[in-house]
Write a protein that holds these residues in place. Structure first.
Motif, short mmCIF file in Angstrom:
data_model
loop_
_atom_site.label_atom_id
_atom_site.label_comp_id
_atom_site.label_asym_id
_atom_site.label_seq_id
_atom_site.Cartn_x
_atom_site.Cartn_y
_atom_site.Cartn_z
N THR A 80 0.80 -1.30 0.00
CA THR A 80 0.00 -0.09 -0.03
C THR A 80 0.82 1.21 0.13
O THR A 80 1.85 1.41 -0.77
CB THR A 80 -0.94 -0.09 1.19
OG1 THR A 80 -0.23 -0.06 2.58
CG2 THR A 80 -1.98 -1.30 1.05
N SER A 81 0.68 2.12 0.99
CA SER A 81 1.47 3.46 0.84
C SER A 81 2.80 3.15 1.35
O SER A 81 3.15 2.22 1.93
CB SER A 81 0.52 4.45 1.82
OG SER A 81 0.56 4.04 3.00
N THR A 136 -0.67 1.56 -5.71
CA THR A 136 -0.81 0.36 -5.07
C THR A 136 -0.42 -0.80 -5.76
O THR A 136 -0.61 -0.89 -6.98
CB THR A 136 -2.34 -0.17 -4.67
OG1 THR A 136 -2.83 1.02 -3.63
CG2 THR A 136 -2.45 -1.43 -4.01
N MET A 192 -3.74 5.19 -3.35
CA MET A 192 -4.68 5.39 -2.34
C MET A 192 -5.01 7.00 -2.07
O MET A 192 -3.90 7.45 -1.88
CB MET A 192 -4.39 4.65 -1.17
CG MET A 192 -5.50 4.89 0.25
SD MET A 192 -4.62 3.70 1.64
CE MET A 192 -3.19 4.86 2.06
N TYR A 227 -9.74 -1.32 0.20
CA TYR A 227 -9.32 -1.70 -0.98
C TYR A 227 -9.96 -3.02 -1.47
O TYR A 227 -9.49 -4.01 -1.10
CB TYR A 227 -7.83 -1.72 -0.81
CG TYR A 227 -7.19 -2.22 -2.27
CD1 TYR A 227 -6.87 -1.33 -3.27
CD2 TYR A 227 -6.74 -3.72 -2.34
CE1 TYR A 227 -6.22 -1.72 -4.43
CE2 TYR A 227 -5.87 -3.93 -3.60
CZ TYR A 227 -5.96 -2.97 -4.51
OH TYR A 227 -5.30 -3.55 -5.66
N TRP A 253 -9.88 1.77 -4.28
CA TRP A 253 -9.85 2.10 -2.89
C TRP A 253 -11.35 2.79 -2.84
O TRP A 253 -11.85 3.59 -3.68
CB TRP A 253 -8.71 3.17 -2.59
CG TRP A 253 -7.39 2.61 -2.50
CD1 TRP A 253 -6.62 2.41 -3.31
CD2 TRP A 253 -7.09 1.79 -1.29
NE1 TRP A 253 -5.51 1.88 -2.78
CE2 TRP A 253 -5.58 1.50 -1.54
CE3 TRP A 253 -7.39 1.68 -0.03
CZ2 TRP A 253 -4.73 0.73 -0.67
CZ3 TRP A 253 -6.76 0.91 1.02
CH2 TRP A 253 -5.21 0.48 0.51
#
Length: 449
Positions: free
Chosen positions: A245-246, A256, A272, A302, A309
């Motif tokens: 993810t982040s 992502t 995201m 997600y 998202w």
């Protein structure tokens, strides 16, 4: 994109002596009111293990009986008044007459940790992990049951202990095959364990099967940045995915990325949306990944199937100090956290998300005696994670572990080794011999580049 891969052939040569049984399990009825400390290497736990000079005169007082089974050193706990029966001797001719398929089916029903004891019986049983018939039977049987895997490093040497809830026993599993950069325990799913770390300036991830000692480094991601990762295994098609993810520091907005073992590469998906995350902890259930957010308040979800998202406006309970998202079975999503502004008024509570009303519904509270034993100070830090409607609480300073069964509504203490070293990382783990690091549905123990 070059797919980097490294291998380990030590699975076929893993000796039974490498799995060592450590401690015992202590449930609510067996534990003393002051739970014993659980200390590992480098632990800062200074709490006493019991009142000095006290003596238990209860008829249920337990003693440790030393035994010497073949291939494993162990300690077993027996209760006074119960006779210790010797091992039943079986005729060699009985086992010699069993058809090979029947023998493999019998051995496949033995708990995975006991297989290493049986491998010292004969050459045939020692090679059982390479037998495709045994692995086929093993894959078709229900899981051994949930376990807790604790990972830490002692002088840069990886250490691992596994607590089997069904057997109520700790086991040590060697992880010396892991590279030095594998420092962060990402998590476990379907018998596989995922690690990440920095190899020089390159962020890498690998998956391994601790039982078979097989491992593989995943291909490089599109963006060389430390990421928050989570791994999920699909046992229906024997594949796994790793979701990135982040940025781990939240400084950069990165797409992502999802690794799919079926195609052996990372694919890019939606970035995201800009949010203020409450925590780096994530929960995955029903093909959806959830994260807590402060702004906008609620959850970010997600969808793995679509790669997009979306925000869920589920407001958190009032006076929530710290919250952990925990995935349950099917679509159940739990929120665990402390409520209250002062130490004397705090309590630990569990909520479940009502997906229809998008609200958190309280389902349980930790009894005060457990809360006071787990967290003696209001500022103490704790960790929380779950699997299959089981929620585990660990306290960094007190060195204690507590399990809550959501279905049975039962609280149980965990006692043993190394659960709370100051740098330990813990997750649920499902021991399986048939879990392949290739994720292609083949029972492969040896690795290849």
């Amino acid at each position: 994109m070059a797919a980097a891969a490294e291998s380990s052939e030590s699975g076929s040569r893993l000796s039974s002596s490498q799995l060592i049984k450590d401690e015992t399990f202590c449930n609510e009825e067996d534990c003393p009111k002051q739970a014993s400390s659980i200390r590992g290497s480098g632990s800062r736990n200074t709490s006493p293990s019991g009142r000095v000079g006290s003596r238990n005169t209860s008829p249920s007082r337990q003693k440790v009986v030393k035994t010497k089974p073949r291939g494993l050193d162990e300690e077993t706990v027996s209760t006074f008044g119960k006779a210790v029966h010797p091992d039943v001797q079986m005729e060699d001719s009985i086992w010699a007459m069993l058809p090979e398929d029947l023998l493999n089916e019998i051995l496949a029903r033995v708990p995975p940790f006991m297989i290493f004891r049986l491998r010292s019986v004969c050459k045939r049983w020692n090679s059982i992990l390479q037998d495709s018939s045994f692995l086929k039977f093993h894959s078709e049987l229900p899981s051994h049951g949930p376990c807790l895997l604790t990972f830490w490093k002692n002088l840069q040497t990886p250490q691992c202990s596994v607590f089997s809830l069904p057997l109520k026993t700790w086991y040590k599993i060697p992880l010396s095959f892991l590279p030095q950069w594998a420092f962060w325990l990402v998590g476990s799913s379907g018998g596989l364990v995922c690690f990440s770390g920095l190899d020089g300036l390159i962020f890498k991830a690998l998956v391994c099967n601790p039982l078979t000692q097989t491992w593989r480094i995943l291909p490089s991601m599109h963006y060389n940045q430390q990421r928050q990762l989570i791994m999920v295994v699909d046992r229906t098609d024997k594949s796994f995915k790793v979701i990135a993810t982040s940025d781990i520091y939240g400084d950069k907005s990165l797409p992502t990325e999802v690794y799919d073992s079926k195609i052996d590469k990372w694919t890019l998906h939606q970035i995201m949306p800009a949010v203020n995350l409450c925590s780096s902890k994530m929960a995955y259930c029903d093909s959806r990944l959830y994260l807590e957010t402060l702004s906008p308040l609620g959850l970010m979800m997600y969808r793995l199937d679509s790669g997009y998202w979306e925000h869920i406006p589920a407001k958190f309970p009032r006076s929530l100090l710290d919250g952990y998202l925990v995935a349950g079975t099917q679509k159940r999503l739990f929120l665990v956290g402390r409520i209250g502004l002062y130490s004397t008024l705090q309590s630990m509570r569990i909520w479940e998300l009502d997906h229809a009303k998008i609200t958190w519904v309280e389902i349980s509270r930790m009894p005060p005696k457990y809360f006071r034993a787990l967290l003696r100070l209001s500022a103490e830090r704790f960790e929380c994670f779950g699997q299959d409607n089981l929620i585990c609480f660990t306290s960094w300073n007190q060195g204690k572990g507590l399990i809550y069964d959501v279905d049975k509504k039962v609280w149980s203490w965990i006692a043993g080794c190394a659960l709370q070293s100051y740098n330990s990382q813990v997750c649920f783990y499902e021991p399986r011999f048939d879990a392949s690091v290739h994720g292609v549905g083949k029972f492969s123990l040896g690795m290849s580049c």
